[in-house]
Design an enzyme around this catalytic site. Sequence first.
Site, PDB file in Angstrom:
ATOM      1  N   ASN A  84       1.180  -0.856   0.249  1.00 22.57           N
ATOM      2  CA  ASN A  84      -0.069  -0.161  -0.279  1.00 22.57           C
ATOM      3  C   ASN A  84       1.096   0.622  -0.136  1.00 22.57           C
ATOM      4  O   ASN A  84       2.017   1.256  -0.247  1.00 22.57           O
ATOM      5  CB  ASN A  84      -0.884  -0.125   1.137  1.00 22.57           C
ATOM      6  CG  ASN A  84      -2.632   0.566   0.909  1.00 22.57           C
ATOM      7  OD1 ASN A  84      -2.289   1.550   0.358  1.00 22.57           O
ATOM      8  ND2 ASN A  84      -3.522  -0.169   1.840  1.00 22.57           N
ATOM      9  N   HIS A 114      23.142   0.611  12.689  1.00 20.82           N
ATOM     10  CA  HIS A 114      24.834   0.921  13.085  1.00 20.82           C
ATOM     11  C   HIS A 114      25.459   0.135  14.017  1.00 20.82           C
ATOM     12  O   HIS A 114      24.840  -0.026  15.315  1.00 20.82           O
ATOM     13  CB  HIS A 114      24.574   2.430  13.006  1.00 20.82           C
ATOM     14  CG  HIS A 114      24.334   2.875  12.346  1.00 20.82           C
ATOM     15  ND1 HIS A 114      24.601   3.587  10.708  1.00 20.82           N
ATOM     16  CD2 HIS A 114      22.200   3.416  11.580  1.00 20.82           C
ATOM     17  CE1 HIS A 114      23.390   4.235  10.166  1.00 20.82           C
ATOM     18  NE2 HIS A 114      22.032   3.859  10.224  1.00 20.82           N
ATOM     19  N   GLY A 141      -0.852  -2.078   8.886  1.00 22.19           N
ATOM     20  CA  GLY A 141      -0.144  -0.388   8.389  1.00 22.19           C
ATOM     21  C   GLY A 141       0.865   0.004   9.168  1.00 22.19           C
ATOM     22  O   GLY A 141       0.844  -0.801  10.969  1.00 22.19           O
ATOM     23  N   ALA A 159      -1.184  -3.273  12.548  1.00 19.54           N
ATOM     24  CA  ALA A 159      -0.705  -2.997  12.583  1.00 19.54           C
ATOM     25  C   ALA A 159       0.091  -1.893  13.691  1.00 19.54           C
ATOM     26  O   ALA A 159      -0.145  -2.202  15.743  1.00 19.54           O
ATOM     27  CB  ALA A 159      -1.769  -1.751  11.880  1.00 19.54           C
ATOM     28  N   ARG A 182      -1.056 -15.183  19.041  1.00 18.20           N
ATOM     29  CA  ARG A 182      -2.013 -16.342  19.428  1.00 18.20           C
ATOM     30  C   ARG A 182      -2.056 -17.529  18.290  1.00 18.20           C
ATOM     31  O   ARG A 182      -1.476 -16.721  16.617  1.00 18.20           O
ATOM     32  CB  ARG A 182      -3.893 -16.594  19.147  1.00 18.20           C
ATOM     33  CG  ARG A 182      -4.545 -15.745  18.352  1.00 18.20           C
ATOM     34  CD  ARG A 182      -6.043 -15.436  17.832  1.00 18.20           C
ATOM     35  NE  ARG A 182      -6.471 -15.225  16.737  1.00 18.20           N
ATOM     36  CZ  ARG A 182      -6.628 -13.651  17.019  1.00 18.20           C
ATOM     37  NH1 ARG A 182      -6.084 -13.003  17.753  1.00 18.20           N
ATOM     38  NH2 ARG A 182      -7.338 -12.759  15.652  1.00 18.20           N
TER      39      ARG A 182
END
Length: 187
Positions: A84, A114, A141, A159, A182
């Site tokens: 997306n 780093h 997202g 998300a 789960r």
Amino acid sequence: MPSELEKMLSGELYVAADPQLVEMRVNARTLLSQYNTIPFEQTGKRQEMIGQLFGKAGKNVDIQPPFYCDYGSHIFASDNLFMNFNCVVLDCAAVKIGDNVQFGPNVQIYTATHPLIAAERIKGPELAYAITIGHNVWLGGGTIVCPKVTIGDNTTIGAGSVVTKDVPANVFAAGNPCRVIRELKTQ
């Protein structure tokens, strides 16, 4: 003596300012600036450009612009990938993506890292470690996947999760840091 590219891809300290690496990033940025302005209806053109940018692009790779990456050539995507809007892949090491994977908006994949010790970090050399995302994975997202992580097949990441360690197959995992919530039934 290994090149900086070879060191980067093998997980050794490397100098990102190396001319070969700079040239590779500039080439990727040039392609990305073109890709991110292709009109929506020109799906074939976007697919063609992803084929030029990625190390491997399977069938039905759909990446909504804007999309950003460091090199592109270290991204190996299998069939039926959907990303997306606003995804970022820092592919200083290999990013392997299985079949039928979905990225929500703002997913970030970071192979780059780093040194933790400040005295080493300020010297400049960087590190990178590969990331593997299995088949049939959904990254919700805003998910961030950190270096050296493997996400197993058929897994869903909630998300906003920050994935710092491997996640097994067939689970729902979420949180910061991401943890298994789960198991998921397989069919």
